[in-house]
Scaffold this motif. Structure first.
Motif, PDB file in Angstrom:
ATOM      1  N   HIS A  77       0.835  -1.201   0.000  1.00 33.61           N
ATOM      2  CA  HIS A  77       0.000   0.000   0.000  1.00 33.61           C
ATOM      3  C   HIS A  77       0.869   1.250   0.000  1.00 33.61           C
ATOM      4  CE1 HIS A  77      -2.537  -3.240   1.572  1.00 33.61           C
ATOM      5  NE2 HIS A  77      -3.493  -2.606   0.916  1.00 33.61           N
ATOM      6  N   ASP A  78       0.298   2.326  -0.493  1.00 34.17           N
ATOM      7  CA  ASP A  78       1.012   3.595  -0.538  1.00 34.17           C
ATOM      8  C   ASP A  78       0.879   4.374   0.767  1.00 34.17           C
ATOM      9  OD1 ASP A  78       1.862   3.417  -3.337  1.00 34.17           O
ATOM     10  OD2 ASP A  78      -0.293   3.526  -3.750  1.00 34.17           O
ATOM     11  N   ILE A  79      -0.254   4.209   1.435  1.00 36.93           N
ATOM     12  CA  ILE A  79      -0.520   4.870   2.720  1.00 36.93           C
ATOM     13  C   ILE A  79      -1.391   3.947   3.561  1.00 36.93           C
ATOM     14  CG2 ILE A  79      -1.786   6.772   3.842  1.00 36.93           C
ATOM     15  CD1 ILE A  79      -0.804   8.632   1.757  1.00 36.93           C
TER      16      ILE A  79
ATOM     17  N   SER B 192       8.281   1.254   5.677  1.00 32.84           N
ATOM     18  CA  SER B 192       8.307   2.710   5.811  1.00 32.84           C
ATOM     19  C   SER B 192       7.081   3.388   5.206  1.00 32.84           C
ATOM     20  CB  SER B 192       9.581   3.268   5.166  1.00 32.84           C
ATOM     21  OG  SER B 192       9.599   2.958   3.785  1.00 32.84           O
ATOM     22  N   THR B 193       6.069   2.621   4.859  1.00 32.58           N
ATOM     23  CA  THR B 193       4.841   3.175   4.297  1.00 32.58           C
ATOM     24  C   THR B 193       4.303   4.272   5.209  1.00 32.58           C
ATOM     25  OG1 THR B 193       4.305   1.011   3.368  1.00 32.58           O
ATOM     26  CG2 THR B 193       2.490   2.595   3.547  1.00 32.58           C
ATOM     27  N   PRO B 194       3.940   5.422   4.659  1.00 34.39           N
ATOM     28  CA  PRO B 194       3.384   6.483   5.497  1.00 34.39           C
ATOM     29  C   PRO B 194       2.115   6.032   6.215  1.00 34.39           C
ATOM     30  CG  PRO B 194       3.872   7.304   3.303  1.00 34.39           C
ATOM     31  CD  PRO B 194       4.042   5.822   3.258  1.00 34.39           C
ATOM     32  N   VAL B 195       1.973   6.481   7.461  1.00 36.50           N
ATOM     33  CA  VAL B 195       0.834   6.112   8.297  1.00 36.50           C
ATOM     34  C   VAL B 195       0.177   7.364   8.851  1.00 36.50           C
ATOM     35  CG1 VAL B 195       0.122   4.958  10.438  1.00 36.50           C
ATOM     36  CG2 VAL B 195       1.829   3.892   8.954  1.00 36.50           C
ATOM     37  N   ILE B 196      -1.142   7.392   8.740  1.00 40.70           N
ATOM     38  CA  ILE B 196      -1.934   8.426   9.402  1.00 40.70           C
ATOM     39  C   ILE B 196      -2.768   7.714  10.457  1.00 40.70           C
ATOM     40  CG2 ILE B 196      -3.716  10.186   9.161  1.00 40.70           C
ATOM     41  CD1 ILE B 196      -2.832  10.497   6.215  1.00 40.70           C
TER      42      ILE B 196
ATOM     43  N   VAL C  78       0.283  13.966   2.930  1.00 37.55           N
ATOM     44  CA  VAL C  78       1.305  12.995   3.353  1.00 37.55           C
ATOM     45  C   VAL C  78       1.929  12.342   2.130  1.00 37.55           C
ATOM     46  CG1 VAL C  78       1.646  10.777   4.518  1.00 37.55           C
ATOM     47  CG2 VAL C  78       0.394  12.608   5.667  1.00 37.55           C
ATOM     48  N   TRP C  79       1.119  12.006   1.145  1.00 38.97           N
ATOM     49  CA  TRP C  79       1.632  11.377  -0.075  1.00 38.97           C
ATOM     50  C   TRP C  79       2.580  12.330  -0.817  1.00 38.97           C
ATOM     51  CZ3 TRP C  79       2.814   7.107  -2.130  1.00 38.97           C
ATOM     52  CH2 TRP C  79       3.003   6.978  -3.506  1.00 38.97           C
ATOM     53  N   ASP C  80       2.175  13.591  -0.957  1.00 42.06           N
ATOM     54  CA  ASP C  80       3.027  14.577  -1.638  1.00 42.06           C
ATOM     55  C   ASP C  80       4.349  14.754  -0.893  1.00 42.06           C
ATOM     56  OD1 ASP C  80       1.062  14.949  -3.548  1.00 42.06           O
ATOM     57  OD2 ASP C  80       0.327  16.834  -2.675  1.00 42.06           O
TER      58      ASP C  80
END
Length: 131
Positions: free
Chosen positions: A45-47, A72-76, A115-117
């Motif tokens: 996944h990307d996020i 290291s996938t970004p997490v919110i 976060v993606w940007d």
């Protein structure tokens, strides 16, 4: 963009999923911590949108285990726990952002994009630096 949503509140989860899909995101959903960790560790996944209070394994432990595994996938983090120490604990555990419930679903789509940007910009800078 492919998003993993780990959230045990089924109604809230479906509302958020609908909002994200309206923005053309692909969303995979999971409703408990252990299954969420298994999906997270696939690094597909990307996020990741992650609730803190989940059955079988809390969200912070899911996040810590994924980070320990090198994911290291970004997490919110999305949670009702909104005290300052809760937020600091979540960010210190490796979250990239922290959103307190209740919130307007459109806010999440904007934070996902932010976060993606930011993640993309960091990767570009690292690639330029290693040339």
């Amino acid at each position: 963009m492919r998003i993993l949503l780990i959230e045990d509140d089924l109604n809230f989860c479906e509302t958020l999923r609908f909002q994200l899909e309206q923005e053309a995101y692909e969303v995979d959903v999971c409703h408990d911590g252990r299954d969420g960790l298994d999906l997270f560790l696939q690094d597909a996944h990307d996020i990741v949108l992650l609730d803190r209070m989940l059955p079988t394994m809390n969200g912070l432990l899911v996040l810590q285990k994924a980070r320990q595994a090198g994911i290291s996938t970004p997490v919110i983090l999305i949670t009702a726990l909104g005290e300052l120490y809760d937020r600091i604990e979540g960010l210190d555990a490796g979250a990239d952002d922290y959103i307190v419930k209740p919130f307007i679903p459109e806010i999440v789509t904007r934070r996902v994009q932010n976060v993606w940007d930011s993640t993309r910009r960091k990767k570009e800078v690292l690639q330029e630096h290693h040339k």
